[in-house]
Every structure is written in C-alpha cells, then in structure tokens.
Write an enzyme that holds these catalytic residues in place. Sequence first.
Site, PDB file in Angstrom:
ATOM      1  N   GLU A  64       0.818  -1.218   0.000  1.00 13.09           N
ATOM      2  CA  GLU A  64       0.000   0.000   0.000  1.00 13.09           C
ATOM      3  C   GLU A  64       0.849   1.264   0.000  1.00 13.09           C
ATOM      4  O   GLU A  64       0.532   2.241  -0.687  1.00 13.09           O
ATOM      5  CB  GLU A  64      -0.947   0.016   1.200  1.00 13.09           C
ATOM      6  CG  GLU A  64      -2.093  -0.981   1.101  1.00 13.09           C
ATOM      7  CD  GLU A  64      -1.709  -2.384   1.550  1.00 13.09           C
ATOM      8  OE1 GLU A  64      -0.563  -2.568   2.027  1.00 13.09           O
ATOM      9  OE2 GLU A  64      -2.544  -3.304   1.440  1.00 13.09           O
ATOM     10  N   HIS A 133     -11.084  -4.087   9.258  1.00 12.39           N
ATOM     11  CA  HIS A 133     -11.614  -3.973   7.895  1.00 12.39           C
ATOM     12  C   HIS A 133     -12.943  -3.223   7.874  1.00 12.39           C
ATOM     13  O   HIS A 133     -13.770  -3.448   6.988  1.00 12.39           O
ATOM     14  CB  HIS A 133     -11.824  -5.352   7.268  1.00 12.39           C
ATOM     15  CG  HIS A 133     -10.558  -6.089   6.951  1.00 12.39           C
ATOM     16  ND1 HIS A 133      -9.770  -6.640   7.932  1.00 12.39           N
ATOM     17  CD2 HIS A 133      -9.935  -6.351   5.780  1.00 12.39           C
ATOM     18  CE1 HIS A 133      -8.726  -7.236   7.362  1.00 12.39           C
ATOM     19  NE2 HIS A 133      -8.799  -7.068   6.056  1.00 12.39           N
TER      20      HIS A 133
END
Lengths: 332, 342
Positions: A64, A133
């Site tokens: 990321e 998440h």
Amino acid sequence: MDAAVRELSYAQAIQEAMAIAMDMDERVFLMGEDIGVYGGAFQVTGDLVERYGTDRVIDTPISELGGAGVAVGAAVTGMRPIFEFQFSDFATLGMEQIVNQAAKMRFMLGGEVSVPVVMRFPAGSGTGAAAQHSQSLEAWLGHVPGLKVIQPATPHDAKGMLLAAIADPDPVMIFEHKLLYKMKGHVPEGHYTVPIGKAEIRREGRDLTIVATSIMVQKALDAAAALEGEGIDIEVVDLRTIRPIDRQTVIDSVKKTSRLLCVYEAVKTLGIGAEVSALVAESEAFDYLDAPIVRLGGAETPIPYNPDLEKATVPQVPDIIAAARDLVKGVR
Amino acid sequence: MAGASKAALDSRANLPFVYRQYSPEQLRQVLHKMYLIRRFEEGAEECYMRGLIHGTMHLSIGQEASAMGICMPLAEDDQITSTHRGHGHCIAKGAEVSRMFAEFFGKTTGYCKGRGGSMHIADVAKGNLGANGIVAGGIPIAVGAALSSKMMKTGKVVVSFFGDGANNEGAFHEALNMAAIWKLPVIFVCENNGYGMSTSTARSTAVKNIAERAAAYSMPGVIVNGNIFSEVAEASFKAVERARAGEGPTLIESKTYRHRGHSKSDRNRYRTKEEIEDWMANRDPITLFETELRDFGFIDDQGIQAIRDAVAKEIADGIEFAKESPAPEIATLENYVYTEQA
C-alpha cells in the site's frame, strides 16, 4: 431502456465513471490490489481489465505504501492514476505517501507541480469484517490541507463525483461505504460531474437539520420519513465533501430550522460532527439555535465482530429517530 | 566526443571510463560543478551561522562525486528524486545556485517560492522532482515517474537518490520490487555515507553491502567508490543504458562520507575526529578528481584557479541575489495548497 430512469448500483456507477474517464483520457489508469482478473475485492473494477488491458488496469503487489507512492509519482509526471486501497483501513499503511507527499508536494514546491491522483477507499462497517476492515477514517484525511475528501452517498453522486475527482488537478480521496455498493439508483448515461465541495439538500424541512455523510444520508432520510407521521419535518443535508466543507449550505439550513443533528458513522469524538457543530456555533446560525447541537456518531470502540454488537456500534435508523424526536420536542 | 582527434583518443585508451567517454571540456565542467556544490554548501552554512538562513540543513560536503557521477549520463529531461541531503543532486541536475540560495533565504525567487527551503529544494524544469524530508519518501515516487515514462513512452530515465538509512524503510523494498516486476526505467542510488543520522550501517543493516539487497529484487546491485567520480559515472552510465533499453532497474551503492554532521544539531559523538579527518585528508572527492584531471593532462593549475575564481563569484552573486530578493507576502500564505488557489 429509457435513459432518464436507468438505474445502476453504486459499484456499477463507479465502474462506469472509470471506464468513461479511460475512454476520454489515455492518461487515466487504475492501480490496486486484485483489481484485475479478480475484479477488485468488492467487484468495483469488475471486468475493466478485459476492456482496457493489464497496462491500464494494474494489479499491484500487496504494497500500500509503495503503491500509493507510485501513484503519486505517476500523477506528478503527467498521468492520472486512480489508486484503489482494498479497504480504507489500509490507508494506515499508505499514510506517509498520502499525507506527507501527495498532500504537500504542490505546496512544498511552490506550485511547480500538481498531483492529480485519485485514491479510492472502501470504508465502513456492517460486513462482519471486524476491527481492521470496517473503519471510517475519512476525518483523518479531512484534517490535511492539500487533500480533498469526498463521500458520495448515492450512485448518481458516486459517478459524478468520481469524474469530478479524476478531472481535478489535486489529490482527491473518495470514501465509498461498502454497504452502499449494492444500492441502486438513477445514474445518467455518459459524462457528467457533481462538484466537489458542494453539499446537497436531500429533503427539505423546517423543524430540524440533519447533516449526514455517506450511508447515514439514507438512514437520515428513512428516519425523516418515519417522523413525518408525527408532524416532524426534517431537512437532510448530504455533506458529500468533508474537505473543502460546504459551510454555507449547512449554515443556511440551520438558520431555517433552528436545530442541528449531525449523523456520521466514524467514531464520534473529534469527528466530522465536531467540525459541523463548530462551524455552526461560530456562524450567525448560532443565534438561530433553539436547542443544543447533537451529534450521533460511532461508539468509542473498535468495530466488533458479533453482528448485534457491530450494529450497536454505529448509528441506526431508530437512534436517529429518537435523537431527532427529542431535539424537536425539546427533551434535549 | 566532438573535436577529439584520433591521436588524442588513442592517448586516452588506458584511462578510466569518463576520460574516454567525455570531452576535456565536459570534464572541466564537472570539476566546476563539484566546486560549485562544495562552495554552495559552505556558503549556505556560513549564512546559517550568521543568522541569514533559519531552520536546519543537511550538508553533503564530501559526497560531490556521487551526485555528479550519477547525473553525468542523464539527459536534461531525465528526472531525479532527491533527499534531505539534496543540494548536490539539485546542482548536479542543473539548478542555479542563485535560486537555491533564494529558497534558503525564504524568498519568492527561490525554486519553491520560499515554501520548501533546503529540505524540499527542487527544480522541476530541470527534472529534479524534489528533495524529501521523509527518509525513503522519494523512492516510490521515482518508480511512479518511471511508470509514467514507460506508459507515455517518453524514454525518460528516473534516478532515485537516497541514503543508507532509507534501505531499512519499507518503502525502499516495496518500490524496488515494483520497479523490478514492471521493468521500469529507474535507477536506485544509495549514497551510503556510513551513518543514518548517528547509527552506523553496521549497527542498523543486516547485510554488509546495501547493494546485496538488489538480489532480492532480481536486479543488478553495483558497489562503487562514491568518492571517485569516474567510478560513479561509469556505473551510472551502464545503469542508464540498461534502463533506456527497457531492461529494468539497477541498484547502485555509492560508498561515500559526509564531512559535516547529520544536520546543524549534530555534535558528532558517534564517530571519531580521526575518522573524519582521515576522510577529509585522504579521500576528498574533489581533490581526487582534480588530481586525476591534472595528472592526465586535462587541466593545469591555471585552469583550476580559473574554476575556483569563477565559482567564488557565482556563489557571491547568488547570495547577493538571495538577499535582495523579495520575501513572500503574508497574504499569499495559502497559495499553492490547491491548484485553483494559485
């Protein structure tokens, strides 16, 4: 099919926006984890790789920070990347590039460059994915000058705001609530934009202003419909953009209704509701207030796994109904 | 190598790479620029001591051959990303010292209009995408620039400068991996000056040579003596050729030394005076290059003196330009945050 009533899901609307942008501008390309043959973790990119090829729909390694940095570097040097974070929680891994590089590069270099990168963040709870998440971190990025941060609440706005974001010369962060992906709604064909920095009044009313973001807009509308029978007339403002925030629409609405309820999914403390409350308190709308400002936000806890606990973590329609009723009836 | 006669070429046949590759005039220019970097930093340091420049700065005195050697084979529109120790890279890529001084003085005529200072010095027109205050922050950005080059088929090569400290950041590893899998035209240049601030590479880094890390990403890893211009330039030349041919990235480890401390707050307690003096006396990159140029007959004492005089004037003029330039208006504070603002 009649174009005027054509319906798409929120996810399809985003995919269509990306396809239109890629058709219009060869500099536009997509990067992200598993956005190619897999179609994206939430099937937002879907089959775009088949239509545009792996050169323009690029699967990145699970990197990321590096991926965000590559997108920033490509943007600075002439491309128009759209970088998908698989979950908004993973922004934490890319934060350096977002906050220190993308947001500041134009400023640090005295205006010599622009950073036209779009970053997409599937956000929010309600999927049973638990604490890592399910977060809503938009206010983190909303705190950073140099970024623009948007939260479309409908399929129509998802497409129009994404197209506006792609055309924008500065970095735009788009937070997409995962539970909205399946939401259907009217989406015009072809290219159109919905301006960044402009709130939308979703429902007019005179007794109370609810300023809501993202998925809370629909919940606020459901609550408003439920309270109609009690003679309570609610105005719902969809903030749509949290940086730059549309102060005037909020102030004007509160001046009209004299009451303000902020509803958002992110953790309540130090969130967007604090900002909206403060901007009203600092404005001429303060003198119009007939009741204290109330915020409904997420609980001061990580998102739990258990579905009942998970629901209890973020504002639900009954919570909004109760808070709105109390506010209008003067219980608060 | 226009103008070099066959006899002249033959006489150079046994000399190191750069003396065969570049003209005497080009090589004298290199010496000129190495002096320019050195005197620029000395001038900046002096201005700082006199209170004319605020903040802090990270001087690369002792690393001039590395910056010049790496940039030697680059074309004007090739790009670099640089580091907090980036003055040398900026000058090597073609920046004017007057506008650099102006930036350090916080003036509107500076490269960043007084918004960036030493740590964000850039010269986008000459391909310098900027120094960076975040260790390893520029590495993924360089990979992105290389991706642009590949997608737009511009033929540009991108160099990412970073220090030994950066090789332990995740961004370094993520960026090298992506550059390798996508075969991008990027060159990773680790200027290993032995210390990440105060922590030596021996204490911070599991491998003996940072170039060894290239193996993990299936790219060539090259070690050069960063204080010998010819060695650095030769490695860079090969890496640029490889990148331009579409064969992918290279990691060059340029072993060097900074004469000054990490920044202005450094008391040099982590290294000995003897160590510093040894590097200054015996491995100064400017002295080494100047000696070679003289020994090989590319320049004489008079030519060296002419370079030193010209550089001294350029520095004095640059400082004067910076002093006389206007400061930004407070009313422009929010400029350049967003494109529509300015």
